[in-house]
Design a protein around this motif. Structure first.
Motif, PDB file in Angstrom:
ATOM      1  N   PRO A 113       0.968  -1.498  -0.007  1.00  0.00           N
ATOM      2  CA  PRO A 113      -0.059   0.107  -0.047  1.00  0.00           C
ATOM      3  C   PRO A 113       0.695   0.981   0.091  1.00  0.00           C
ATOM      4  N   ILE A 114       1.129   1.649  -1.413  1.00  0.00           N
ATOM      5  CA  ILE A 114       2.177   2.347  -1.437  1.00  0.00           C
ATOM      6  C   ILE A 114       1.541   4.217  -1.779  1.00  0.00           C
ATOM      7  N   ASP A 115       0.508   4.010  -1.972  1.00  0.00           N
ATOM      8  CA  ASP A 115      -0.537   5.256  -2.716  1.00  0.00           C
ATOM      9  C   ASP A 115      -1.096   5.735  -1.190  1.00  0.00           C
ATOM     10  N   ASN A 116      -1.234   7.228  -0.959  1.00  0.00           N
ATOM     11  CA  ASN A 116      -1.873   6.824   0.446  1.00  0.00           C
ATOM     12  C   ASN A 116      -2.605   8.281   0.097  1.00  0.00           C
ATOM     13  N   VAL A 117      -3.177   9.261   1.559  1.00  0.00           N
ATOM     14  CA  VAL A 117      -3.648   9.720   1.665  1.00  0.00           C
ATOM     15  C   VAL A 117      -3.294  10.643   3.160  1.00  0.00           C
ATOM     16  N   LEU A 118      -3.136  11.615   3.358  1.00  0.00           N
ATOM     17  CA  LEU A 118      -2.461  11.691   4.697  1.00  0.00           C
ATOM     18  C   LEU A 118      -2.879  13.014   4.818  1.00  0.00           C
ATOM     19  N   VAL A 119      -3.793  13.307   6.329  1.00  0.00           N
ATOM     20  CA  VAL A 119      -4.482  14.121   6.244  1.00  0.00           C
ATOM     21  C   VAL A 119      -3.898  14.719   7.941  1.00  0.00           C
ATOM     22  N   SER A 120      -3.936  16.530   7.991  1.00  0.00           N
ATOM     23  CA  SER A 120      -3.758  16.920   9.414  1.00  0.00           C
ATOM     24  C   SER A 120      -4.590  16.398  10.063  1.00  0.00           C
ATOM     25  N   ARG A 121      -4.608  17.377  11.442  1.00  0.00           N
ATOM     26  CA  ARG A 121      -5.665  17.235  12.442  1.00  0.00           C
ATOM     27  C   ARG A 121      -6.759  17.335  12.642  1.00  0.00           C
ATOM     28  N   HIS A 122      -7.298  18.098  11.385  1.00  0.00           N
ATOM     29  CA  HIS A 122      -8.352  18.828  11.598  1.00  0.00           C
ATOM     30  C   HIS A 122      -9.594  17.613  11.259  1.00  0.00           C
ATOM     31  N   TRP A 123      -8.691  16.354  10.301  1.00  0.00           N
ATOM     32  CA  TRP A 123      -9.704  15.432   9.458  1.00  0.00           C
ATOM     33  C   TRP A 123      -9.809  14.401  10.306  1.00  0.00           C
ATOM     34  N   THR A 124     -11.937  13.486   9.503  1.00  0.00           N
ATOM     35  CA  THR A 124     -11.709  12.220  10.229  1.00  0.00           C
ATOM     36  C   THR A 124     -12.093  12.447   9.241  1.00  0.00           C
ATOM     37  N   ALA A 125     -12.170  10.413   9.050  1.00  0.00           N
ATOM     38  CA  ALA A 125     -12.317   9.374   7.974  1.00  0.00           C
ATOM     39  C   ALA A 125     -13.528   8.672   7.954  1.00  0.00           C
ATOM     40  N   THR A 126     -14.201   8.723   6.822  1.00  0.00           N
ATOM     41  CA  THR A 126     -15.206   8.415   6.555  1.00  0.00           C
ATOM     42  C   THR A 126     -15.439   6.713   5.671  1.00  0.00           C
ATOM     43  N   LYS A 127     -14.414   6.744   5.004  1.00  0.00           N
ATOM     44  CA  LYS A 127     -14.535   6.051   4.146  1.00  0.00           C
ATOM     45  C   LYS A 127     -12.914   5.429   3.653  1.00  0.00           C
ATOM     46  N   ARG A 128     -12.612   4.328   3.270  1.00  0.00           N
ATOM     47  CA  ARG A 128     -10.982   4.241   2.470  1.00  0.00           C
ATOM     48  C   ARG A 128     -11.162   3.426   2.022  1.00  0.00           C
ATOM     49  N   GLU A 129     -10.552   2.711   0.449  1.00  0.00           N
ATOM     50  CA  GLU A 129     -10.713   1.996  -0.329  1.00  0.00           C
ATOM     51  C   GLU A 129     -10.170   2.032  -1.655  1.00  0.00           C
ATOM     52  N   THR A 130      -9.670   0.737  -1.570  1.00  0.00           N
ATOM     53  CA  THR A 130      -8.700   0.800  -3.245  1.00  0.00           C
ATOM     54  C   THR A 130     -10.113   1.306  -4.458  1.00  0.00           C
ATOM     55  N   GLY A 131      -9.406   1.313  -5.714  1.00  0.00           N
ATOM     56  CA  GLY A 131     -10.247   1.559  -6.692  1.00  0.00           C
ATOM     57  C   GLY A 131      -9.907   1.032  -7.811  1.00  0.00           C
ATOM     58  N   SER A 132     -10.208   1.031  -9.208  1.00  0.00           N
ATOM     59  CA  SER A 132     -11.250  -0.115 -10.157  1.00  0.00           C
ATOM     60  C   SER A 132      -9.079  -0.010 -10.949  1.00  0.00           C
ATOM     61  N   ASP A 133      -9.239  -0.436 -11.849  1.00  0.00           N
ATOM     62  CA  ASP A 133      -7.811  -1.101 -12.688  1.00  0.00           C
ATOM     63  C   ASP A 133      -8.407   0.437 -13.893  1.00  0.00           C
ATOM     64  N   VAL A 134      -7.096   1.027 -13.332  1.00  0.00           N
ATOM     65  CA  VAL A 134      -7.375   2.275 -14.825  1.00  0.00           C
ATOM     66  C   VAL A 134      -6.468   1.499 -15.076  1.00  0.00           C
ATOM     67  N   GLY A 135      -5.846   1.355 -15.607  1.00  0.00           N
ATOM     68  CA  GLY A 135      -4.906   0.984 -17.096  1.00  0.00           C
ATOM     69  C   GLY A 135      -3.559   0.710 -16.603  1.00  0.00           C
ATOM     70  N   SER A 136      -2.962   1.178 -15.235  1.00  0.00           N
ATOM     71  CA  SER A 136      -2.078   1.267 -14.655  1.00  0.00           C
ATOM     72  C   SER A 136      -1.458  -0.226 -14.399  1.00  0.00           C
ATOM     73  N   ASP A 137       0.430   0.189 -13.619  1.00  0.00           N
ATOM     74  CA  ASP A 137       0.785  -1.196 -12.429  1.00  0.00           C
ATOM     75  C   ASP A 137      -0.137  -0.281 -11.025  1.00  0.00           C
ATOM     76  N   HIS A 138      -0.388   0.668 -11.038  1.00  0.00           N
ATOM     77  CA  HIS A 138      -0.838   0.716  -9.563  1.00  0.00           C
ATOM     78  C   HIS A 138      -2.806   0.910  -9.453  1.00  0.00           C
ATOM     79  N   LEU A 139      -2.987   0.322  -8.179  1.00  0.00           N
ATOM     80  CA  LEU A 139      -4.797   0.422  -7.913  1.00  0.00           C
ATOM     81  C   LEU A 139      -5.059   2.476  -7.591  1.00  0.00           C
ATOM     82  N   PRO A 140      -5.847   2.990  -7.689  1.00  0.00           N
ATOM     83  CA  PRO A 140      -5.889   4.417  -7.084  1.00  0.00           C
ATOM     84  C   PRO A 140      -6.733   3.843  -5.794  1.00  0.00           C
TER      85      PRO A 140
END
Length: 307
Positions: free
Chosen positions: A268-295
């Motif tokens: 899991p090297i593709d990430n979202v990093l947020v400051s202390r002002h945020w809470t998270a409601t959903k975390r997921e990987t996306g579909s195949d977008v034709g790359s060697d990475h998943l979004p």
């Protein structure tokens, strides 16, 4: 046979699960050792799978080997802190980071997926001139800062909300990041597109960590979101300084690279990093977008009132 080597494999996987703790202990002592241990520490989910399988076999030799399963929670305990979860009862910012691979000139799979998800912010990593020219998202994400390159460090930041200011920040080695201030529901929110050098050498490892530390230090007091291919997993020392600055991971543990078999054997090297002002409601990987990475897709909520 296989059962006879299972105890040795169980010990190796147990040691692997302890690597994030070891890296933190010796990180300041030896940069070369810290780099090597950090690379090995990324594979926590593989070590966990190996431990589960090897212990299942080793118990036929000696039942006491089952005690090693007590180490199973370590990947969740040694990862850097995740953003607190919150129910989705308020305004959410939907953020997506997608490494599209510099050799990819067909944005159609990404565009189709983006149209279905309707994000507020999209960061594209490794965007080339050919990819950028065919990208047709002006209707849904009209505010754009696009900096394609022929190497793997092209970036783009697209937003549904007005970009009131932005800057391109170059590090000492010509690797860029995009910093943009958005007007989101009456709040000024800073969004950063980030893709450091991969840690191929101890010097690259240090540079990646320093670049991320600098970002986190500068942005710790404002609502900020850093998205992209960090070339680092949730167990990496790269997140030590941001964590001290109050940043938290809003993406999850699901592998994003390589994308084969939906990342089942990956990191899991593709990430979202947020400051202390945020809470998270959903975390997921996306579909195949034709790359060697998943979004990666995350929904986050600003834990402060709008003006």
């Amino acid at each position: 046979g296989v059962v006879s080597v299972a105890p040795a494999l169980a010990v190796m996987c147990s040691a692997g699960l302890l690597l994030p703790l070891l890296t933190r202990l010796i990180g300041e002592v030896s940069p070369t050792a810290a780099w090597a241990l950090d690379l090995a520490a990324h594979w926590q989910l593989i070590f966990l799978a190996g431990l589960t399988i090897s212990v299942s076999l080793a118990v036929f030799v000696r039942p006491q080997w089952s005690l090693l399963l007590l180490l199973s929670p370590l990947p969740w305990l040694t990862a850097w802190t995740m953003a607190p979860d919150r129910g989705g009862d308020g305004a959410e910012l939907v953020a997506i980071a997608a490494n599209v691979s510099v050799g990819n000139s067909d944005p159609a799979p990404l565009v189709d997926w983006i149209r279905s998800e309707q994000p507020d912010v999209l960061v594209i990593v490794e965007i080339s001139e050919g990819f950028a020219k065919k990208l047709e998202l002006d209707d849904s994400l009209p505010y754009q800062v696009v900096r394609p390159r022929s190497d793997p460090f092209g970036l783009a930041l697209l937003s549904r909300h007005p970009i009131v200011a932005h800057q391109i920040v170059d590090d000492a080695h010509g690797v860029q990041s995009i910093e943009a201030k958005l007007n989101w529901r009456g709040n000024v929110v800073t969004v950063v597109a980030f893709h450091p050098m991969p840690p191929l050498t101890p010097a690259d490892h240090i540079r990646r960590n320093e670049d991320l530390a600098s970002l986190a230090t500068r942005l710790k007091d404002v609502p900020a979101v850093i998205l992209g291919d960090f070339n680092a997993t949730p167990w990496s020392s790269a997140f030590a300084a941001p964590t001290r600055a109050g940043f938290r991971l809003a993406s999850g543990y699901s592998p994003t690279w390589p994308a084969a078999w939906h990342g089942i054997i990956g990191l899991p090297i593709d990430n979202v990093l947020v400051s202390r002002h945020w809470t998270a409601t959903k975390r997921e990987t996306g579909s195949d977008v034709g790359s060697d990475h998943l979004p990666v897709l995350t929904r986050i909520a600003l834990d402060m009132p709008s003006r």
